[in-house]
Write a protein that holds these residues in place. Structure first.
Motif, short mmCIF file in Angstrom:
data_model
loop_
_atom_site.label_atom_id
_atom_site.label_comp_id
_atom_site.label_asym_id
_atom_site.label_seq_id
_atom_site.Cartn_x
_atom_site.Cartn_y
_atom_site.Cartn_z
N VAL A 194 -6.12 4.20 0.23
CA VAL A 194 -4.83 3.32 1.10
C VAL A 194 -5.18 4.06 2.82
CG1 VAL A 194 -2.29 3.91 1.21
CG2 VAL A 194 -3.32 3.14 -0.88
N LYS B 198 -9.94 -0.42 -8.84
CA LYS B 198 -9.06 -2.05 -8.33
C LYS B 198 -9.83 -2.96 -9.38
CE LYS B 198 -10.60 -0.72 -3.42
NZ LYS B 198 -11.38 -0.70 -1.96
N LEU C 212 -8.73 -1.66 1.01
CA LEU C 212 -8.05 -1.54 -0.23
C LEU C 212 -8.47 -3.46 -0.68
CD1 LEU C 212 -4.52 -1.19 0.18
CD2 LEU C 212 -5.75 0.63 -0.72
N THR D 298 -3.40 -4.81 -4.25
CA THR D 298 -2.70 -3.60 -3.87
C THR D 298 -1.40 -4.10 -4.91
OG1 THR D 298 -3.60 -3.16 -2.12
CG2 THR D 298 -2.44 -2.03 -2.84
N ALA E 187 0.56 -0.97 -0.30
CA ALA E 187 0.06 0.48 -0.29
C ALA E 187 1.13 1.05 -0.24
CB ALA E 187 -0.88 -0.18 1.21
#
Length: 472
Positions: free
Chosen positions: A89, A322, A94, A102, A37
């Motif tokens: 983050v 994502k 996440l 990530t 992250a």
């Protein structure tokens, strides 16, 4: 006066850019998170620096403008690939459909940077230079040119006919999909709203609802009856609301506002922009919260309007980065690139009705990749990927750069052809095309976006076509 305003905008942009950079730097030093992250956060800072420098160069050399495509697209791009990942983050948010992607974020961010540079060069290819320009053509007109003769009565007639026909087709589609007429006319407040599987056979009819944008804009500009403008506006919003078209509603609502500012050569003040953003957050959040209820015939209630819930719904629209990360980690490591199957092939036969081609694929290959890269629930929920996600799964990093270059060049062409024109007709076209970037950048699905844009401006293209016939 023009040079003074240009210099002021440049200095303000530089000040904001530097201030945000140091703020992000401080956050990166105090944030407590995982190693992956932290690397992602640092990559996002690098992306901010590079994209920010491009914007500063553009503002310094061309003046910059809030209603210019590069400004519009850059803000959306940074929200997707810089600010929302940083926020997640910081908030330790996440996970995505049970997985954490990530570790692919740094690679995904650098591909996004390369894509933006391709877009920037494509946008400025006609005058890619660090030399100064005397004024911004979109905002300031040196000489008032005579407008092209426009037949207001004729444009109004075409607008009314197009709106009535396309609204009727849209209502027919909803009726055949299980919605009652009362449900449609009241925006889901009363009546029955069942969702039938038969709607899949009628998808081609649903596209005609996009024509309502161009048709209503024509009447808004050239029509005389204010009551009719309001009634048709509300009925159009109801159609989009029942369909769950969040960003289409935003495009439709903002198009007349953008047109007025452009035509009067004015720009909204900072307070106005801030207020508009707040209203948009609440509205998009409300539509997102209520969309499934309305789609499946449920009612709407006051508790759906909640600032925190609305903000989360808006952020979820940007969290599809994502999905992009997951695809970067899956392609080409686990499967090969699609090599144009979605962008070219599926776009070509998407418009063919299922009632004619019963064996037409249920969905495109790109969407099935979501199921393979993430999960079945991600696929069934309809999660999307940003514009560069599609370019990546088709042709990899090179595809991102090349297609973003073409995307930049296309937007600059729209600006030159329609944005810089003094014609009201061209200003309508530009307002719609500019705002279309809302959907295009955030929802990278060319088959749908291609027809969306075509049908948005179909009433205007029809008028141009008839004009061309008359000249022959």
């Amino acid at each position: 006066m023009v040079k003074k305003n240009k210099k002021s905008r440049f200095l303000l942009a530089l000040l904001v850019y530097i201030s945000i950079f140091f703020f992000l730097l401080i956050i990166s030093m105090v944030i407590d998170t995982t190693y992956d992250a932290k690397k992602l956060f640092s990559a996002c800072i690098a992306a901010y620096v590079i994209i920010g420098i491009c914007l500063i160069i553009h503002i310094g050399t061309s003046g910059g403008d809030f209603f210019e495509p590069i400004t519009f697209i850059s803000i959306l791009y940074m929200m997707l690939f810089i600010f929302e990942p940083m926020i997640d983050v910081y908030e330790d948010n996440l996970n995505w459909f049970g997985g954490n992607y990530t570790s692919f974020g740094v690679k995904g961010t650098w591909i996004a940077i390369a894509g933006y540079l391709g877009f920037f060069i494509g946008y400025r290819v006609e005058r890619f230079s660090f030399a100064s320009f005397s004024y911004n053509k979109l905002r300031y007109k040196v000489k008032k040119k005579p407008e092209e003769m426009e037949d207001d009565a004729y444009y109004t007639k075409v607008a009314v006919i197009f709106w009535i026909v396309c609204y009727s087709i849209s209502v027919l589609f909803l009726l055949l999909s299980g919605k009652s007429l009362a449900f449609i006319l009241t925006g889901g407040l009363t009546g029955n709203g069942d969702l039938l599987e038969s709607r899949k056979m009628l998808g081609v009819l649903s596209m005609f609802s996009y024509c309502l944008v161009g048709a209503w804009m024509l009447y808004f500009v050239y029509g005389k009856n204010k009551s009719l403008k309001v009634i048709t506006f509300i009925l159009t919003v109801f159609i989009y609301y029942i369909r769950g078209y969040r960003f289409i509603i935003i495009i439709f609502v903002l198009a007349p506002i953008v047109f007025v500012y452009l035509y009067k050569q004015k720009r909204p003040k900072f307070v106005t922009i801030t207020a508009a953003i707040i209203v948009m957050i609440i509205f998009v959040g409300f539509v997102a919260a209520a969309r499934n209820s309305v789609r499946y015939g449920g009612g709407i209630s006051n508790d759906m309007v909640n600032w925190d819930a609305a903000l989360e719904q808006v952020k979820d629209n940007f969290r599809i980065y994502k999905t992009y990360y997951a695809l970067v980690g899956y392609v080409p490591q686990e499967t090969n690139y699609l090599h144009g199957q979605q962008i070219f092939l599926y776009t070509a036969f998407m418009f063919v009705p299922r009632i004619i081609w019963k064996s037409k694929p249920e969905t495109s290959a790109g969407l099935y990749l979501i199921r393979d890269a993430i999960s079945e629930s991600a696929f069934l929920s309809g999660t999307a990927y940003p514009i560069i996600g599609e370019f990546y799964i088709e042709f990899g990093s090179a595809g991102v750069v090349i297609f973003m270059f073409l995307y930049g060049y296309l937007n600059k062409s729209w600006l030159n052809r329609y944005g810089l024109s003094y014609s009201k007709f061209d200003k309508i076209m530009y307002s719609i095309l500019l705002l279309s970037n809302f959907q295009i950048v955030i929802r990278g699905y060319t088959p749908s976006n291609f027809y969306m844009v075509i049908f948005f401006v179909l009433p205007l293209l029809f008028i141009k076509f008839l004009k061309g016939i008359k000249r022959i």
